[in-house]
Design a protein around this motif. Structure first.
Motif, PDB file in Angstrom:
ATOM      1  N   ARG A 196      55.737  30.004  23.664  1.00 54.03           N
ATOM      2  CA  ARG A 196      55.009  31.096  24.308  1.00 54.03           C
ATOM      3  C   ARG A 196      55.658  32.446  23.979  1.00 54.03           C
ATOM      4  O   ARG A 196      54.973  33.418  23.693  1.00 54.03           O
ATOM      5  N   SER A 197      56.972  32.498  24.004  1.00 52.22           N
ATOM      6  CA  SER A 197      57.693  33.739  23.668  1.00 52.22           C
ATOM      7  C   SER A 197      57.421  34.148  22.224  1.00 52.22           C
ATOM      8  O   SER A 197      57.253  35.332  21.924  1.00 52.22           O
ATOM      9  N   ALA A 198      57.394  33.166  21.333  1.00 51.77           N
ATOM     10  CA  ALA A 198      57.113  33.466  19.924  1.00 51.77           C
ATOM     11  C   ALA A 198      55.698  34.011  19.764  1.00 51.77           C
ATOM     12  O   ALA A 198      55.460  34.941  18.984  1.00 51.77           O
ATOM     13  N   LEU A 199      54.745  33.459  20.496  1.00 50.06           N
ATOM     14  CA  LEU A 199      53.357  33.920  20.402  1.00 50.06           C
ATOM     15  C   LEU A 199      53.196  35.316  20.991  1.00 50.06           C
ATOM     16  O   LEU A 199      52.373  36.102  20.512  1.00 50.06           O
ATOM     17  N   ILE A 200      53.977  35.630  21.993  1.00 52.61           N
ATOM     18  CA  ILE A 200      53.933  36.980  22.561  1.00 52.61           C
ATOM     19  C   ILE A 200      54.541  37.973  21.582  1.00 52.61           C
ATOM     20  O   ILE A 200      54.062  39.098  21.441  1.00 52.61           O
ATOM     21  N   ALA A 201      55.587  37.553  20.863  1.00 51.86           N
ATOM     22  CA  ALA A 201      56.249  38.440  19.902  1.00 51.86           C
ATOM     23  C   ALA A 201      55.379  38.719  18.682  1.00 51.86           C
ATOM     24  O   ALA A 201      55.449  39.798  18.099  1.00 51.86           O
ATOM     25  N   LEU A 202      54.541  37.734  18.293  1.00 49.27           N
ATOM     26  CA  LEU A 202      53.656  37.940  17.156  1.00 49.27           C
ATOM     27  C   LEU A 202      52.479  38.808  17.571  1.00 49.27           C
ATOM     28  O   LEU A 202      51.890  38.586  18.623  1.00 49.27           O
ATOM     29  N   GLY A 203      52.148  39.777  16.746  1.00 47.60           N
ATOM     30  CA  GLY A 203      51.018  40.637  17.067  1.00 47.60           C
ATOM     31  C   GLY A 203      50.063  40.747  15.898  1.00 47.60           C
ATOM     32  O   GLY A 203      50.419  40.436  14.765  1.00 47.60           O
ATOM     33  N   ASN A 204      48.847  41.181  16.189  1.00 45.36           N
ATOM     34  CA  ASN A 204      47.883  41.396  15.109  1.00 45.36           C
ATOM     35  C   ASN A 204      47.874  42.871  14.702  1.00 45.36           C
ATOM     36  O   ASN A 204      48.697  43.661  15.167  1.00 45.36           O
ATOM     37  N   LYS A 205      46.949  43.267  13.845  1.00 45.06           N
ATOM     38  CA  LYS A 205      46.882  44.638  13.344  1.00 45.06           C
ATOM     39  C   LYS A 205      46.652  45.658  14.449  1.00 45.06           C
ATOM     40  O   LYS A 205      47.074  46.798  14.347  1.00 45.06           O
ATOM     41  N   SER A 206      45.985  45.245  15.516  1.00 46.18           N
ATOM     42  CA  SER A 206      45.681  46.148  16.627  1.00 46.18           C
ATOM     43  C   SER A 206      46.817  46.233  17.632  1.00 46.18           C
ATOM     44  O   SER A 206      46.706  46.926  18.639  1.00 46.18           O
ATOM     45  N   GLY A 207      47.899  45.496  17.388  1.00 44.21           N
ATOM     46  CA  GLY A 207      49.031  45.510  18.303  1.00 44.21           C
ATOM     47  C   GLY A 207      48.859  44.590  19.497  1.00 44.21           C
ATOM     48  O   GLY A 207      49.610  44.670  20.459  1.00 44.21           O
ATOM     49  N   VAL A 208      47.885  43.700  19.440  1.00 44.60           N
ATOM     50  CA  VAL A 208      47.648  42.738  20.523  1.00 44.60           C
ATOM     51  C   VAL A 208      48.480  41.497  20.239  1.00 44.60           C
ATOM     52  O   VAL A 208      48.479  40.988  19.119  1.00 44.60           O
ATOM     53  N   ALA A 209      49.206  41.041  21.251  1.00 43.40           N
ATOM     54  CA  ALA A 209      50.022  39.834  21.090  1.00 43.40           C
ATOM     55  C   ALA A 209      49.118  38.655  20.733  1.00 43.40           C
ATOM     56  O   ALA A 209      47.993  38.540  21.215  1.00 43.40           O
ATOM     57  N   TYR A 210      49.639  37.777  19.873  1.00 40.99           N
ATOM     58  CA  TYR A 210      48.842  36.631  19.423  1.00 40.99           C
ATOM     59  C   TYR A 210      48.426  35.747  20.600  1.00 40.99           C
ATOM     60  O   TYR A 210      47.306  35.243  20.636  1.00 40.99           O
ATOM     61  N   LEU A 211      49.302  35.601  21.586  1.00 46.22           N
ATOM     62  CA  LEU A 211      48.964  34.806  22.760  1.00 46.22           C
ATOM     63  C   LEU A 211      47.783  35.430  23.507  1.00 46.22           C
ATOM     64  O   LEU A 211      46.874  34.718  23.944  1.00 46.22           O
ATOM     65  N   SER A 270      38.376  26.053  18.191  1.00 47.55           N
ATOM     66  CA  SER A 270      39.105  25.041  17.416  1.00 47.55           C
ATOM     67  C   SER A 270      39.981  25.698  16.355  1.00 47.55           C
ATOM     68  O   SER A 270      41.116  25.257  16.124  1.00 47.55           O
ATOM     69  N   ILE A 271      39.478  26.732  15.728  1.00 45.30           N
ATOM     70  CA  ILE A 271      40.276  27.468  14.738  1.00 45.30           C
ATOM     71  C   ILE A 271      41.481  28.118  15.417  1.00 45.30           C
ATOM     72  O   ILE A 271      42.591  28.127  14.858  1.00 45.30           O
ATOM     73  N   ALA A 272      41.287  28.644  16.628  1.00 45.98           N
ATOM     74  CA  ALA A 272      42.401  29.258  17.353  1.00 45.98           C
ATOM     75  C   ALA A 272      43.484  28.230  17.646  1.00 45.98           C
ATOM     76  O   ALA A 272      44.684  28.507  17.489  1.00 45.98           O
ATOM     77  N   VAL A 273      43.083  27.029  18.049  1.00 46.61           N
ATOM     78  CA  VAL A 273      44.065  25.960  18.299  1.00 46.61           C
ATOM     79  C   VAL A 273      44.753  25.565  16.997  1.00 46.61           C
ATOM     80  O   VAL A 273      45.975  25.365  16.955  1.00 46.61           O
ATOM     81  N   PHE A 274      43.992  25.462  15.911  1.00 43.43           N
ATOM     82  CA  PHE A 274      44.574  25.129  14.612  1.00 43.43           C
ATOM     83  C   PHE A 274      45.600  26.185  14.202  1.00 43.43           C
ATOM     84  O   PHE A 274      46.688  25.850  13.736  1.00 43.43           O
ATOM     85  N   ARG A 275      45.249  27.461  14.379  1.00 45.97           N
ATOM     86  CA  ARG A 275      46.193  28.531  14.039  1.00 45.97           C
ATOM     87  C   ARG A 275      47.431  28.455  14.902  1.00 45.97           C
ATOM     88  O   ARG A 275      48.554  28.704  14.420  1.00 45.97           O
ATOM     89  N   LEU A 276      47.260  28.086  16.169  1.00 44.95           N
ATOM     90  CA  LEU A 276      48.417  27.913  17.046  1.00 44.95           C
ATOM     91  C   LEU A 276      49.344  26.832  16.507  1.00 44.95           C
ATOM     92  O   LEU A 276      50.558  27.001  16.480  1.00 44.95           O
ATOM     93  N   ALA A 277      48.749  25.721  16.090  1.00 44.86           N
ATOM     94  CA  ALA A 277      49.543  24.607  15.587  1.00 44.86           C
ATOM     95  C   ALA A 277      50.205  24.934  14.256  1.00 44.86           C
ATOM     96  O   ALA A 277      51.206  24.326  13.898  1.00 44.86           O
ATOM     97  N   SER A 278      49.656  25.907  13.532  1.00 43.15           N
ATOM     98  CA  SER A 278      50.182  26.254  12.213  1.00 43.15           C
ATOM     99  C   SER A 278      51.316  27.264  12.268  1.00 43.15           C
ATOM    100  O   SER A 278      51.982  27.498  11.258  1.00 43.15           O
ATOM    101  N   ILE A 279      51.533  27.881  13.410  1.00 43.97           N
ATOM    102  CA  ILE A 279      52.574  28.923  13.508  1.00 43.97           C
ATOM    103  C   ILE A 279      53.938  28.268  13.438  1.00 43.97           C
ATOM    104  O   ILE A 279      54.239  27.310  14.146  1.00 43.97           O
ATOM    105  N   LYS A 280      54.743  28.825  12.577  1.00 45.48           N
ATOM    106  CA  LYS A 280      56.128  28.359  12.447  1.00 45.48           C
ATOM    107  C   LYS A 280      57.018  29.345  13.191  1.00 45.48           C
ATOM    108  O   LYS A 280      56.955  30.528  12.980  1.00 45.48           O
ATOM    109  N   HIS A 281      57.830  28.807  14.054  1.00 50.38           N
ATOM    110  CA  HIS A 281      58.708  29.687  14.849  1.00 50.38           C
ATOM    111  C   HIS A 281      60.163  29.387  14.574  1.00 50.38           C
ATOM    112  O   HIS A 281      60.575  28.453  14.026  1.00 50.38           O
TER     113      HIS A 281
END
Length: 180
Positions: free
Chosen positions: A81-96, A169-180
């Motif tokens: 969860r901390s890793a997902l909060i640290a990751l952000g997109n182009k708009s500055g929104v946390a990935y989580l 489903s794509i969002a879950v797949f992307r979650l599973a693909s994140i390497k932390h």
């Protein structure tokens, strides 16, 4: 009420706002599919369009899938969860926040789809419209126009709910693909 509106604004920003909504391939696909599948929403006045039964039969099951998948999000350990909060997109929104917004959007669209189907099926709008305006000239055209626009919107919400299964489903797949 203020806190509710604050949460809705936060969700909508994390989802991408109006630009994110209207440029979404799932939104555009659903719009095209609804236009092409006119037999689902076009029906003679007084007959129930097909999308009503489909929405009421299938969307509640999708809603169960959505809530179950959404609950999966909260089973993530603190490190992930901390890793997902640290990751952000182009708009500055946390990935989580972005993934949460996708699931919340999925649930909101499904809710609107089911509610719209019940309102469309059980409304007395056409009786009130005919009582106050009759069925002549411009008012008759207005009623028919509103009826078909409302039916199109209901079918669109149904197809959009279906297509958002893929988005979630794509969002879950992307979650599973994140390497932390």
């Amino acid at each position: 009420m203020k806190s509710f509106l604050r949460v809705i604004r936060r969700y909508f920003k994390a989802y991408g706002g109006w630009k994110g909504l209207f440029s979404s391939p799932f939104f555009l696909f659903s719009l095209c599919l609804t236009s092409l599948a006119s037999g689902v929403w076009l029906s003679p006045l007084g007959d129930s369009p097909k999308w009503i039964g489909i929405s009421q039969d299938i969307i509640p099951d999708l809603l169960g899938f959505s809530l179950g998948s959404y609950a999966f999000m909260f089973s993530l350990n603190d490190r992930v969860r901390s890793a997902l909060i640290a990751l952000g997109n182009k708009s500055g929104v946390a990935y989580l926040d972005n993934v949460n917004a996708i699931f919340l959007h999925f649930i909101i669209v499904q809710f609107l789809s089911v509610i719209w189907s019940f309102l469309f099926e059980f409304n007395n709008f056409h009786y009130l419209f005919r009582y106050f305006f009759g069925v002549v000239g411009f008012f008759e055209f207005s009623y028919i126009f509103l009826y078909f626009v409302s039916s199109f919107l209901g079918a669109f919400l149904m197809f959009y709910s279906f297509s958002l299964v893929v988005a979630a489903s794509i969002a879950v797949f992307r979650l599973a693909s994140i390497k932390h």
